[in-house]
Design a protein around this motif. Sequence first.
Motif, PDB file in Angstrom:
ATOM      1  N   GLU A   1       0.895  -0.953  -0.254  1.00  0.00           N
ATOM      2  CA  GLU A   1      -0.070   0.017  -0.326  1.00  0.00           C
ATOM      3  C   GLU A   1       1.073   0.833   0.054  1.00  0.00           C
ATOM      4  N   ASP A   2       0.421   2.369  -0.875  1.00  0.00           N
ATOM      5  CA  ASP A   2       1.237   3.269  -1.079  1.00  0.00           C
ATOM      6  C   ASP A   2       1.240   4.181   0.194  1.00  0.00           C
ATOM      7  N   ASP A   3      -0.104   4.803   0.147  1.00  0.00           N
ATOM      8  CA  ASP A   3      -0.122   6.046   1.559  1.00  0.00           C
ATOM      9  C   ASP A   3      -0.109   5.354   2.488  1.00  0.00           C
ATOM     10  N   PRO A   4       1.187   5.790   2.857  1.00  0.00           N
ATOM     11  CA  PRO A   4       1.640   5.835   4.328  1.00  0.00           C
ATOM     12  C   PRO A   4       0.377   6.105   5.002  1.00  0.00           C
ATOM     13  N   HIS A   5      -0.373   7.003   5.659  1.00  0.00           N
ATOM     14  CA  HIS A   5      -1.305   6.621   7.119  1.00  0.00           C
ATOM     15  C   HIS A   5      -3.049   5.149   6.448  1.00  0.00           C
ATOM     16  N   THR A   6      -2.228   4.299   5.213  1.00  0.00           N
ATOM     17  CA  THR A   6      -3.348   3.806   4.939  1.00  0.00           C
ATOM     18  C   THR A   6      -2.647   2.298   5.486  1.00  0.00           C
ATOM     19  N   ARG A   7      -1.858   2.613   5.100  1.00  0.00           N
ATOM     20  CA  ARG A   7       0.193   1.332   5.677  1.00  0.00           C
ATOM     21  C   ARG A   7      -0.283   1.398   6.811  1.00  0.00           C
ATOM     22  N   ARG A   8      -0.588   2.240   7.525  1.00  0.00           N
ATOM     23  CA  ARG A   8      -0.229   1.940   9.301  1.00  0.00           C
ATOM     24  C   ARG A   8      -1.826   1.635   9.648  1.00  0.00           C
ATOM     25  N   LEU A   9      -2.354   2.212   9.349  1.00  0.00           N
ATOM     26  CA  LEU A   9      -4.234   1.453   9.607  1.00  0.00           C
ATOM     27  C   LEU A   9      -4.264   0.008   9.869  1.00  0.00           C
ATOM     28  N   LEU A  10      -3.517  -0.573   8.528  1.00  0.00           N
ATOM     29  CA  LEU A  10      -3.937  -1.548   8.035  1.00  0.00           C
ATOM     30  C   LEU A  10      -3.013  -2.716   9.353  1.00  0.00           C
ATOM     31  N   GLY A  11      -1.991  -2.106   9.166  1.00  0.00           N
ATOM     32  CA  GLY A  11      -0.566  -2.715  10.394  1.00  0.00           C
ATOM     33  C   GLY A  11      -1.510  -2.727  11.207  1.00  0.00           C
ATOM     34  N   ASN A  12      -1.571  -1.669  11.878  1.00  0.00           N
ATOM     35  CA  ASN A  12      -2.498  -1.586  13.386  1.00  0.00           C
ATOM     36  C   ASN A  12      -3.992  -2.731  12.943  1.00  0.00           C
ATOM     37  N   ILE A  13      -4.256  -2.908  12.606  1.00  0.00           N
ATOM     38  CA  ILE A  13      -4.943  -3.642  12.481  1.00  0.00           C
ATOM     39  C   ILE A  13      -4.961  -5.391  12.834  1.00  0.00           C
ATOM     40  N   VAL A  14      -4.101  -5.695  11.735  1.00  0.00           N
ATOM     41  CA  VAL A  14      -3.523  -6.939  11.639  1.00  0.00           C
ATOM     42  C   VAL A  14      -2.536  -7.083  12.752  1.00  0.00           C
TER      43      VAL A  14
ATOM     44  N   ALA B   1      -5.375 -13.248  -7.753  1.00  0.00           N
ATOM     45  CA  ALA B   1      -6.304 -12.315  -7.124  1.00  0.00           C
ATOM     46  C   ALA B   1      -7.140 -13.672  -6.016  1.00  0.00           C
ATOM     47  N   THR B   2      -7.486 -13.498  -4.821  1.00  0.00           N
ATOM     48  CA  THR B   2      -8.327 -14.394  -4.607  1.00  0.00           C
ATOM     49  C   THR B   2      -9.550 -14.092  -3.688  1.00  0.00           C
ATOM     50  N   GLY B   3      -9.606 -12.492  -3.314  1.00  0.00           N
ATOM     51  CA  GLY B   3     -10.477 -11.574  -3.105  1.00  0.00           C
ATOM     52  C   GLY B   3     -10.103 -10.466  -3.422  1.00  0.00           C
ATOM     53  N   TYR B   4     -11.130  -9.877  -2.825  1.00  0.00           N
ATOM     54  CA  TYR B   4     -11.615  -8.418  -3.400  1.00  0.00           C
ATOM     55  C   TYR B   4     -12.391  -7.427  -2.284  1.00  0.00           C
ATOM     56  N   LEU B   5     -11.981  -7.407  -1.502  1.00  0.00           N
ATOM     57  CA  LEU B   5     -12.525  -5.694  -0.586  1.00  0.00           C
ATOM     58  C   LEU B   5     -12.416  -4.616  -1.216  1.00  0.00           C
ATOM     59  N   LEU B   6     -13.141  -4.307  -0.235  1.00  0.00           N
ATOM     60  CA  LEU B   6     -13.615  -2.123  -0.772  1.00  0.00           C
ATOM     61  C   LEU B   6     -12.334  -1.600   0.668  1.00  0.00           C
ATOM     62  N   LYS B   7     -11.886  -0.785   0.458  1.00  0.00           N
ATOM     63  CA  LYS B   7     -11.149   0.373   1.811  1.00  0.00           C
ATOM     64  C   LYS B   7     -12.252   0.658   2.365  1.00  0.00           C
ATOM     65  N   SER B   8     -13.088   0.386   2.128  1.00  0.00           N
ATOM     66  CA  SER B   8     -14.209   1.547   2.970  1.00  0.00           C
ATOM     67  C   SER B   8     -15.001  -0.218   3.726  1.00  0.00           C
ATOM     68  N   THR B   9     -14.334  -0.859   2.881  1.00  0.00           N
ATOM     69  CA  THR B   9     -14.957  -2.257   4.505  1.00  0.00           C
ATOM     70  C   THR B   9     -14.291  -1.592   5.974  1.00  0.00           C
ATOM     71  N   SER B  10     -15.206  -2.410   7.020  1.00  0.00           N
ATOM     72  CA  SER B  10     -14.922  -2.854   8.689  1.00  0.00           C
ATOM     73  C   SER B  10     -13.577  -3.170   8.830  1.00  0.00           C
ATOM     74  N   ARG B  11     -13.239  -2.714   9.828  1.00  0.00           N
ATOM     75  CA  ARG B  11     -12.587  -3.136  10.125  1.00  0.00           C
ATOM     76  C   ARG B  11     -12.080  -5.245  10.519  1.00  0.00           C
ATOM     77  N   ASP B  12     -13.955  -5.040  11.487  1.00  0.00           N
ATOM     78  CA  ASP B  12     -14.211  -6.708  11.902  1.00  0.00           C
ATOM     79  C   ASP B  12     -14.149  -7.267   9.915  1.00  0.00           C
ATOM     80  N   GLU B  13     -14.924  -6.655   8.447  1.00  0.00           N
ATOM     81  CA  GLU B  13     -14.783  -7.667   7.170  1.00  0.00           C
ATOM     82  C   GLU B  13     -13.596  -7.453   7.055  1.00  0.00           C
ATOM     83  N   LEU B  14     -12.965  -7.247   7.573  1.00  0.00           N
ATOM     84  CA  LEU B  14     -11.491  -6.977   6.717  1.00  0.00           C
ATOM     85  C   LEU B  14     -10.553  -8.028   7.678  1.00  0.00           C
TER      86      LEU B  14
END
Length: 230
Positions: free
Chosen positions: A23-36, A113-126
């Motif tokens: 993910e090239d956007d630093p904020h999104t990359r950090r947010l995803l990392g925190n969720i994981v 790819a075996t999955g396709y989710l939108l970035k608007s997906t909630s944390r629980d859905e991700l």
Amino acid sequence: MTQHADATPPPASNGPVRISIVEDDPHTRRLLGNIVTGASGMRLVSDFSNCADAIAALPAQRPDVVLMDVNLPEMNGIECVRRLKPLLPKTQFMMLTVYDDTENIFAALSAGATGYLLKSTSRDELISGIQQVHAGGSPMSSAIARKVVRSFAQPAPQPPQVPADPGSEIATLSEREQEILGMLAQGFLYKEIADKLALSVFTVKTYTRRIYEKLHVHSRSQATAKYFQR
């Protein structure tokens, strides 16, 4: 690129799901990392801001799941999956993007790819999507799934007839394809066309490939010649 504590590939086990992020956007990359990192049974292996670094590192790391953006610098995420999947046959790639058009969806699935989710997906859905794709499922956002179902419900297209002349070949193009062909003939670059039509560069290139196929040509100059012969 950021590597995390367990970046070395593990032996086969029932341990946590090992995840990498592209993910090239630093904020999104950090947010995803925190969720994981905050999810039970998951571990962040590495994250990357571009495809080149991901392609260089991931074959050695062998994560279980890769979260892949589509719109990335230099090389898009779909092409990145296409190159990585043969090297990582057991890794599941899940697109995580803002693009919900059928062209990107099917291009991503065709690439491996075996999955396709939108970035608007909630944390629980991700988190649920990661678990599903790791378990062998194909998670999709509901809007994406509906588009896939609708596309399969449409009747199969009839084989195209070879037109008799350039004018009739141009007539086989859709209105959007004719619009893009006209701009190509005027010398506009892909990015300029994308900006003017509010499309992604990838989508413009997809239209261009379709135009070439319908006109039975292999280059912009050949397509332009037929455009002006119509």
